[in-house]
Design an enzyme around this catalytic site. Structure first.
Site, PDB file in Angstrom:
ATOM      1  N   ARG A  74       5.259  34.742 -97.956  1.00 43.42           N
ATOM      2  CA  ARG A  74       4.743  35.957 -97.312  1.00 43.42           C
ATOM      3  C   ARG A  74       4.779  35.811 -95.788  1.00 43.42           C
ATOM      4  NH1 ARG A  74      -0.441  36.690 -96.464  1.00 43.42           N
ATOM      5  NH2 ARG A  74      -1.119  35.749 -98.417  1.00 43.42           N
ATOM      6  N   TYR A 127      11.204  60.261 -86.617  1.00 44.79           N
ATOM      7  CA  TYR A 127      11.476  60.144 -88.042  1.00 44.79           C
ATOM      8  C   TYR A 127      10.256  60.640 -88.847  1.00 44.79           C
ATOM      9  CZ  TYR A 127      12.322  57.937 -92.540  1.00 44.79           C
ATOM     10  OH  TYR A 127      12.488  57.713 -93.875  1.00 44.79           O
ATOM     11  N   ASP A 199      12.605  53.361 -81.299  1.00 48.00           N
ATOM     12  CA  ASP A 199      13.308  53.290 -82.588  1.00 48.00           C
ATOM     13  C   ASP A 199      14.800  53.438 -82.295  1.00 48.00           C
ATOM     14  OD1 ASP A 199      14.564  53.837 -85.038  1.00 48.00           O
ATOM     15  OD2 ASP A 199      12.772  54.792 -85.872  1.00 48.00           O
ATOM     16  N   LYS A 224      19.532  51.125 -92.770  1.00 46.22           N
ATOM     17  CA  LYS A 224      20.586  52.068 -92.409  1.00 46.22           C
ATOM     18  C   LYS A 224      21.801  51.309 -91.862  1.00 46.22           C
ATOM     19  CE  LYS A 224      17.288  54.937 -93.479  1.00 46.22           C
ATOM     20  NZ  LYS A 224      16.409  55.498 -92.484  1.00 46.22           N
TER      21      LYS A 224
HETATM   22  C1  LIG Z   1      15.051  55.533 -92.277  1.00 43.85           C
HETATM   23  C2  LIG Z   1      14.427  55.520 -90.941  1.00 43.85           C
HETATM   24  C3  LIG Z   1      13.173  54.915 -90.726  1.00 43.85           C
HETATM   25  C4  LIG Z   1      12.373  54.294 -91.846  1.00 43.85           C
HETATM   26  O1  LIG Z   1      13.032  53.213 -92.413  1.00 43.85           O
HETATM   27  P1  LIG Z   1      12.828  52.725 -93.936  1.00 43.85           P
HETATM   28  O2  LIG Z   1      13.656  51.493 -94.011  1.00 43.85           O
HETATM   29  O3  LIG Z   1      13.278  53.835 -94.834  1.00 43.85           O
HETATM   30  O4  LIG Z   1      11.356  52.467 -94.109  1.00 43.85           O
HETATM   31  C5  LIG Z   1      12.676  54.882 -89.433  1.00 43.85           C
HETATM   32  N1  LIG Z   1      13.347  55.447 -88.406  1.00 43.85           N
HETATM   33  C6  LIG Z   1      14.535  56.053 -88.584  1.00 43.85           C
HETATM   34  C7  LIG Z   1      15.225  56.660 -87.397  1.00 43.85           C
HETATM   35  C8  LIG Z   1      15.118  56.112 -89.850  1.00 43.85           C
HETATM   36  O5  LIG Z   1      16.297  56.734 -90.007  1.00 43.85           O
END
Ligand SMILES: *Cc1c(COP(=O)(O)O)cnc(C)c1O
Length: 408
Positions: A74, A127, A199, A224
């Site tokens: 963890r 997001y 982000d 992504k």
């Molecule tokens: C998908 C996404 C998230 C969240 O990510 P997860 O891996 O689905 O929790 C955050 N910011 C952006 C811009 C995203 O496209």
């Protein structure tokens, strides 16, 4: 992060030859000079939950952070540590830590750094999940959140100047591809004493380096573009050691740990990050230009188009314009419902950044929790389709769009 507060010092880290290499070489090599088990050339997937010690002194030193090593999955894991190190180097950061998902990473940042009475400034276009944290959860902890119009930099600066402990930015945004000027807003955040978080999921470290533009922390949904194959969830945060230690400490207790098998898949994906992104943005540019010239299309949002209101900022701030775009269909939701199932080379799914092209209407994916009126206020017409360009051949993607339009 390795276990607890103790990491290899900077002299050790400087020893990674990828540190001063170009982005493609970093994607392939960073963190991979480790001398792995049995001289394996690839990072092994270490599934073991625990790491054993027969010697009490060594165990104690590792457990208290005086010596490097792993205790329990963890907290830290060798495969996960290489993933973190690769992202640390790709983002040009002092340190990095990971989480089970992008939302796990974003939540860890907010819960580790914010306290009751603090004030967060962000924009309306973050997001969907992040936006839910801002509107649904943080206010319960007496954390004030001000969400400003994403297109109004003066208004963002005014809100920041009123008092700001954490400035949270995302650029380009989902799904309308609005841009935030990271250098300008980071300076505004720092003038107010805020921690500036960005982000960087849509841009990837190949196209945009928020830390070099002044941000304190960069977060990703590794699910992504970083992984790129839509087969592993993950999140990462990179930035100054002092901040990363606090975020790691929250995450190790909170328990949203990145699984070693996911880290293994993400590492495999990362080796082609620069190749994928180059091809994806080549395809996105071609598709955006095709759509802009099509009479069945009402609007195309892509920072690589000269018609994008912030094309100049995109040129200054990003190395490439990325693989994401969105476009409006003449005829709204009805036309959209008929159009996207006809595409043969596109998954219709709530995901992005994969090697396959993916389409998604915001009304059923990123902004499913908004009312049509709320979507309209964000500049999201009901007939908008988000398009995540894959690595296919552009000619086939254009022909696919052609046949889908012809069958309308
Ligand atoms: C998908 C996404 C998230 C969240 O990510 P997860 O891996 O689905 O929790 C955050 N910011 C952006 C811009 C995203 O496209």
């Amino acid at each position: 992060m390795t276990h607890h507060a103790d990491h290899p010092d900077d002299t050790d880290r400087g020893a990674d030859p990828a540190l001063h290499a170009r982005p493609g070489t970093r994607a392939v090599w960073a963190g991979e000079h480790g001398g792995f088990m049995d001289r394996a050339t690839q990072v092994p997937m270490v599934g073991s939950v625990a790491f054993g010690y027969d010697d009490l002194d060594t165990w104690y030193e590792v457990a208290t952070g005086a010596r490097e090593g792993h205790i329990y999955g963890r907290n830290t894991n060798p495969t996960v540590a290489v993933f973190e190190e690769k992202l640390r180097i790709l983002e040009g950061a002092e340190d990095a830590t990971s989480a089970s998902t992008g939302m796990g990473a974003i939540s860890a940042v907010l819960w580790a750094l914010l306290r009751p009475g603090d004030r967060v400034v962000s924009v309306k276009d973050t997001y969907g999940g992040t936006s839910k944290l801002f509107t649904e959860f943080l206010p319960d902890y007496r954390i004030e959140v001000e969400l400003v119009d994403t297109t109004d930099h003066d208004a963002i600066e005014r809100e920041v100047a009123r008092g700001c402990d954490l400035l949270y930015l995302e650029t380009p945004t989902n799904p309308t591809l609005k841009l935030l000027d990271l250098e300008r807003l980071s300076a505004a955040g720092h003038a107010a004493g805020a921690v500036v978080v960005v982000d960087n999921t849509f841009a990837t470290p190949i196209n945009q380096q928020p830390l070099a533009l002044g941000a304190d922390l960069v977060v990703h949904s590794a699910t992504k573009y970083l992984g790129g194959h839509a087969d592993a969830l993950g999140g990462v945060v990179a930035g100054r050691t002092e901040l990363i230690e606090r975020i790691y400490h929250y995450r190790e207790i909170n328990g949203a740990t990145l699984h070693p098998e996911a880290a293994y898949l993400l590492l495999r994906g990362l080796k082609t990050l620069h190749l994928r992104v180059e091809r994806q943005q080549h395809n996105a540019q071609g598709v955006a230009e095709y759509l802009e010239a099509h009479e069945g299309v009402t609007v195309v949002n892509y920072p690589g188009l000269a018609s994008h209101p912030q094309h100049e900022l995109a040129t200054l701030q990003m190395r490439g314009f990325g693989g994401m775009l969105s476009f409006g269909l003449e005829g709204g939701l009805d036309a959209l419902a008929r159009f996207f199932p006809r595409l043969r080379f596109a998954h219709a799914a709530a995901n992005l950044g994969a090697v396959e092209t993916i389409v998604a209407p915001p009304a059923t994916s990123s902004h499913v929790e908004c009312s049509p009126a709320e979507r309209a206020a964000l500049g999201i017409p009901e007939g908008l389709l988000r398009y995540s360009a894959g690595i296919e051949d552009l000619e086939d993607l254009l022909a696919d769009l052609d046949q889908a339009f012809a069958a309308r």
